[in-house]
Design a protein around this motif. Sequence first.
Motif, PDB file in Angstrom:
ATOM      1  N   THR A  81      -7.837  96.126  91.529  1.00 51.23           N
ATOM      2  CA  THR A  81      -8.173  96.916  90.344  1.00 51.23           C
ATOM      3  C   THR A  81      -8.290  98.393  90.680  1.00 51.23           C
ATOM      4  O   THR A  81      -7.952  99.254  89.850  1.00 51.23           O
ATOM      5  CB  THR A  81      -9.480  96.422  89.698  1.00 51.23           C
ATOM      6  OG1 THR A  81     -10.523  96.398  90.672  1.00 51.23           O
ATOM      7  CG2 THR A  81      -9.310  95.037  89.123  1.00 51.23           C
ATOM      8  N   MET A  99     -10.233  97.236  83.702  1.00 46.38           N
ATOM      9  CA  MET A  99      -9.195  98.257  83.593  1.00 46.38           C
ATOM     10  C   MET A  99      -9.139  98.832  82.180  1.00 46.38           C
ATOM     11  O   MET A  99      -9.025 100.040  81.990  1.00 46.38           O
ATOM     12  CB  MET A  99      -7.840  97.679  83.994  1.00 46.38           C
ATOM     13  CG  MET A  99      -7.665  97.505  85.494  1.00 46.38           C
ATOM     14  SD  MET A  99      -5.983  97.012  85.933  1.00 46.38           S
ATOM     15  CE  MET A  99      -6.112  95.236  85.751  1.00 46.38           C
ATOM     16  N   ALA A 146     -10.604  91.369  85.535  1.00 47.77           N
ATOM     17  CA  ALA A 146      -9.883  92.542  86.032  1.00 47.77           C
ATOM     18  C   ALA A 146      -9.311  93.371  84.888  1.00 47.77           C
ATOM     19  O   ALA A 146      -9.443  94.598  84.867  1.00 47.77           O
ATOM     20  CB  ALA A 146      -8.763  92.107  86.979  1.00 47.77           C
ATOM     21  N   THR A 147      -8.657  92.725  83.930  1.00 44.56           N
ATOM     22  CA  THR A 147      -8.065  93.479  82.829  1.00 44.56           C
ATOM     23  C   THR A 147      -9.136  94.060  81.911  1.00 44.56           C
ATOM     24  O   THR A 147      -8.941  95.128  81.319  1.00 44.56           O
ATOM     25  CB  THR A 147      -7.089  92.607  82.019  1.00 44.56           C
ATOM     26  OG1 THR A 147      -7.744  91.391  81.601  1.00 44.56           O
ATOM     27  CG2 THR A 147      -5.861  92.258  82.842  1.00 44.56           C
ATOM     28  N   SER A 179     -15.568 100.142  90.913  1.00 40.60           N
ATOM     29  CA  SER A 179     -14.838  98.865  90.839  1.00 40.60           C
ATOM     30  C   SER A 179     -15.534  97.820  91.697  1.00 40.60           C
ATOM     31  O   SER A 179     -15.691  96.659  91.298  1.00 40.60           O
ATOM     32  CB  SER A 179     -13.390  99.049  91.300  1.00 40.60           C
ATOM     33  OG  SER A 179     -12.680  99.883  90.416  1.00 40.60           O
TER      34      SER A 179
END
Length: 547
Positions: free
Chosen positions: A339, A488, A484-485, A208
């Motif tokens: 995250t 993920m 971020a999404t 990350s």
Amino acid sequence: MEHSLEDSSPKDLLSNLSRNDVFLVTNYNILQTHLNHGWFYGLVLVVTCIFSLRYYGLRSRKRLSQLPGPKGLPFLGNALQIPLVRPWLKFMEWASTHGNVYSLTALGMKIVIVNSCEDALELMHKRSAIYSDRPRMEVIRKHGGWSFAVSTEPYGPNFHLKRRMINQFFNPTATHKTYHMLSRNALAFARSALDQPMKIQSYNRRYSGANIMKLAYGHEVVEDDDQWIVNADKAVHELESVGAAGIHPIDIWPILGKLPLQIWGKKFVRNMAATKEATREATTRPYDVVKRNFFKGTAIPSMATSLIEANLKPDGRVEHEEAINGSLAMTYLAGADTTVASIDTFIIAMIHHPEIQLEAQKTIDELLQGERLPTFEDRASLPYVEAILREVLRWKPVLPGGVPHCVIQDDEYRGMSIASGSMIFPNLIGMMYDSTDFLDPLRFSPRRFLKSEGNRYSLREDVRNPEQIAFGFGRRICPGRHFATAWMWITIATFLAVFEISPCLDDKGEAILPDLEYEPGLVSHPKKYKCHLRPRTQAAAMVLHTS
């Protein structure tokens, strides 16, 4: 029994005049004795004018009621009632008695708690022009070294400058250009986790962080103990040890910051010194390295080099250097830690809910036929994976108490007054657990976001998307939310495609399930956990070892 002004006698009305008014009328009985004197009529006229202004002004204010809230103590207000650990849970509890928008006070500071997404959107999004300031954060900004952070920046020119710098690299179009890097790192994360599943939390943090370090500084992370990531993690840890921002007496009365810090105790002094030093190591040092390499012509292209070049003056000076440094540092410090927590939550949820994992994998297999790994082009075709992502954000929000805003002028909301300078706390966990939006909120259930037609799923449009809540509101919304999404999603999709995620077993063959009570910090992380990872198919094993 209470009486309205309309029920009051003239004598009662005069007795309610303030001391500033009494210089005109000292005693109602004395006035009566001078009733026949001519000067009295002029005095009556003055008194009538004063009363009229006060009366109608009071009536105007009376139309606005005060926000409800728990009763506090004189001066201290509710300060002793607000828990130091997980205060957001108490905020949820009070909402059941006082409603989704209520007020607290602490040492004279007015605090408004917002537990409903609908109310948060109305106040902090629709009225963002006056709800986008931050409360004073003197402790962490001045004494802790966090003045660089856009998240603590007061609303104004510096805030807008830093937001623009960050947003140009994290808007949807810019994020799309990072998809190849994110996909590559998701696969590298899966490979490392397969080799040493006991270190999955460490690898989660490494990869990350690698995404953001590469984007921000052009820095390649190749080791778990990469010094730049270690320094950044330490800065976040030291900040969390300081406690909630905006509620220390120095934050409320900044003049107290001029006193020796020792009056707040040795621990406070140590925390401030450690926070300031950790912050300097995590922010200024990486920027200085990239800047030197930029002028030597050896820097790897990155967000840092682009900003330096865009603000370079003919004489060699870099304009807006503090804003550049702050924007780069905040990119990692705010993004990677959150995250990491969300991806840990995904793994924990799959361990606790193998039936959800199996259903998600079934939808992936139907699309990919075991022939390849998922890509971002598959995202719209994998609604079950999207639903898992949404539920991860909702079930264990990484910032359960939110980050406080501050209103810059008096406002009215639903007939109630909100005073200028009030801290506005968007209680994110209260919103994520609002049964009006999310039925059975304590349960991990991605299907709440789905409708099924035969064997096929599609996303429901009549259920709130937790992304509306998780990344903040209005002009303070997280600028890195798209990045971020994306990280993920590709991580979740990759792990589901290649792994059977299951609990480790103890000596008796019993499953060791991860603890669902998270650490109580500002960023909510799970406690240490273990998991077992097994490639789902022979093809998955080959992909993991040869791609």
